[in-house]
Write a protein that holds these residues in place. Structure first.
Motif, PDB file in Angstrom:
ATOM      1  N   THR A  83      44.496  28.768  48.579  1.00 32.16           N
ATOM      2  CA  THR A  83      43.537  29.548  47.812  1.00 32.16           C
ATOM      3  C   THR A  83      44.140  29.951  46.463  1.00 32.16           C
ATOM      4  OG1 THR A  83      44.324  31.561  48.908  1.00 32.16           O
ATOM      5  CG2 THR A  83      42.425  30.431  49.886  1.00 32.16           C
ATOM      6  N   THR A  85      44.884  32.935  45.202  1.00 29.45           N
ATOM      7  CA  THR A  85      45.969  33.916  45.247  1.00 29.45           C
ATOM      8  C   THR A  85      47.280  33.309  45.721  1.00 29.45           C
ATOM      9  OG1 THR A  85      45.162  34.565  47.444  1.00 29.45           O
ATOM     10  CG2 THR A  85      44.431  35.877  45.574  1.00 29.45           C
ATOM     11  N   TYR A  91      51.307  37.356  45.723  1.00 30.20           N
ATOM     12  CA  TYR A  91      51.934  38.133  46.795  1.00 30.20           C
ATOM     13  C   TYR A  91      53.438  38.264  46.587  1.00 30.20           C
ATOM     14  CZ  TYR A  91      47.485  37.243  49.149  1.00 30.20           C
ATOM     15  OH  TYR A  91      46.154  37.159  49.454  1.00 30.20           O
ATOM     16  N   HIS A 138      42.333  38.647  43.020  1.00 31.68           N
ATOM     17  CA  HIS A 138      41.675  38.863  44.318  1.00 31.68           C
ATOM     18  C   HIS A 138      40.158  38.905  44.172  1.00 31.68           C
ATOM     19  CE1 HIS A 138      45.244  39.415  46.775  1.00 31.68           C
ATOM     20  NE2 HIS A 138      45.729  40.295  45.909  1.00 31.68           N
ATOM     21  N   SER A 139      39.677  39.526  43.108  1.00 33.87           N
ATOM     22  CA  SER A 139      38.224  39.585  42.891  1.00 33.87           C
ATOM     23  C   SER A 139      37.656  38.195  42.612  1.00 33.87           C
ATOM     24  CB  SER A 139      37.913  40.522  41.720  1.00 33.87           C
ATOM     25  OG  SER A 139      38.397  41.829  41.967  1.00 33.87           O
ATOM     26  N   GLU A 141      38.865  35.387  43.737  1.00 37.87           N
ATOM     27  CA  GLU A 141      38.839  34.636  44.996  1.00 37.87           C
ATOM     28  C   GLU A 141      37.676  35.077  45.882  1.00 37.87           C
ATOM     29  OE1 GLU A 141      41.886  34.252  48.691  1.00 37.87           O
ATOM     30  OE2 GLU A 141      42.628  33.646  46.720  1.00 37.87           O
ATOM     31  N   ILE A 142      37.346  36.348  45.881  1.00 38.95           N
ATOM     32  CA  ILE A 142      36.186  36.820  46.636  1.00 38.95           C
ATOM     33  C   ILE A 142      34.908  36.205  46.079  1.00 38.95           C
ATOM     34  CG2 ILE A 142      34.770  38.852  47.118  1.00 38.95           C
ATOM     35  CD1 ILE A 142      37.292  40.471  47.420  1.00 38.95           C
ATOM     36  N   TYR A 168      37.844  36.794  52.802  1.00 40.80           N
ATOM     37  CA  TYR A 168      37.133  37.910  52.157  1.00 40.80           C
ATOM     38  C   TYR A 168      37.757  39.249  52.545  1.00 40.80           C
ATOM     39  CZ  TYR A 168      33.262  40.903  50.717  1.00 40.80           C
ATOM     40  OH  TYR A 168      32.498  41.870  50.130  1.00 40.80           O
ATOM     41  N   ASN A 171      41.395  39.757  50.985  1.00 39.43           N
ATOM     42  CA  ASN A 171      41.351  40.072  49.555  1.00 39.43           C
ATOM     43  C   ASN A 171      40.840  41.485  49.304  1.00 39.43           C
ATOM     44  OD1 ASN A 171      42.003  37.599  47.710  1.00 39.43           O
ATOM     45  ND2 ASN A 171      40.857  36.744  49.419  1.00 39.43           N
ATOM     46  N   ILE A 175      43.009  44.382  47.481  1.00 37.15           N
ATOM     47  CA  ILE A 175      42.497  45.084  46.300  1.00 37.15           C
ATOM     48  C   ILE A 175      42.714  46.588  46.461  1.00 37.15           C
ATOM     49  CG2 ILE A 175      40.369  45.749  45.117  1.00 37.15           C
ATOM     50  CD1 ILE A 175      39.428  42.907  45.314  1.00 37.15           C
TER      51      ILE A 175
END
Length: 206
Positions: A83, A85, A91, A138-139, A141-142, A168, A171, A175
């Motif tokens: 993905t 992230t 991370y 993260h946003s 990827e959501i 979902y 993430n 956040i």
């Protein structure tokens, strides 16, 4: 005998003009006032130094270790299709930055040095910038997960839907962690600023 009280931040300076006939009594009163003020200032500085930096640094170290652990697990789990992230390594570099910043804050509780305060402020400023970047990643990827909308596709299996929900949820949790670290970094910057002001007062007094 005239007395003048001047307050500068957390330091109160008491100036007394003693007449020649009142020298002995004035000296005793001045000494007593000096002892009281010094004790109050040192107590406040000790309490602030022992409570805030160590607590903030401990939280940063714990969250940084969680970030790195999840980064390793997700990198291994998403070996075939990674993905956003995981590809960006958020991370790892955000977790390592939190470990460094938290360690500096804990060390600042032990040693009140000027260069250490500056290093903590610089590290927490980087944490603030990195936190904003992490929230964007993260946003994004959501948003990408929502666009795929695997759960409403009749051709997909339940396993794909579970993966979408898992991505979902992870993430969303990170956040929240990232925003928490943003607030902690801002609080650490305020603590570092106050510590630098106290060092400046001590240098002026000496």
């Amino acid at each position: 005998m005239s007395t003048t009280v001047t307050e500068c931040g957390n330091v109160r300076i008491i100036s007394k003009v003693v007449q020649p006939g009142q020298q002995e009594a004035g000296t005793a009163n001045t000494s007593g006032a000096t002892v009281t003020v010094s004790h109050g200032a040192s107590t406040y500085s000790k309490n602030t130094k022992n409570m805030l930096p160590k607590a903030l640094g401990t939280v940063q170290i714990v969250v940084g270790a969680i970030e790195i652990c999840f980064g390793v697990a997700l990198t291994v789990a998403e070996e075939d299709s990674k993905t956003l992230t995981v590809k960006s390594g958020v991370y790892f570099w955000f977790g390592i930055l939190l470990l460094i910043s938290g360690s500096l804050l804990v060390e600042m509780e032990k040693r009140d040095l000027q260069w250490l305060v500056k290093a903590c402020s610089a590290a927490n400023l980087l944490v603030c910038v990195a936190a904003l970047v992490a929230v964007i990643l993260h946003s994004t990827e959501i948003a990408q997960t929502r666009q795929q909308d695997l759960c409403h596709d009749p051709d997909t299996h339940d396993g794909h839907c579970s993966v979408q929900v898992l991505i979902y949820g992870l993430n969303a949790v990170f956040i929240v962690f990232t925003l928490l670290e943003l607030f902690i970094a801002v609080a650490a910057l305020v603590v570092g600023s106050r510590s630098a002001q106290q060092q400046l007062y001590r240098q002026m007094a000496s």
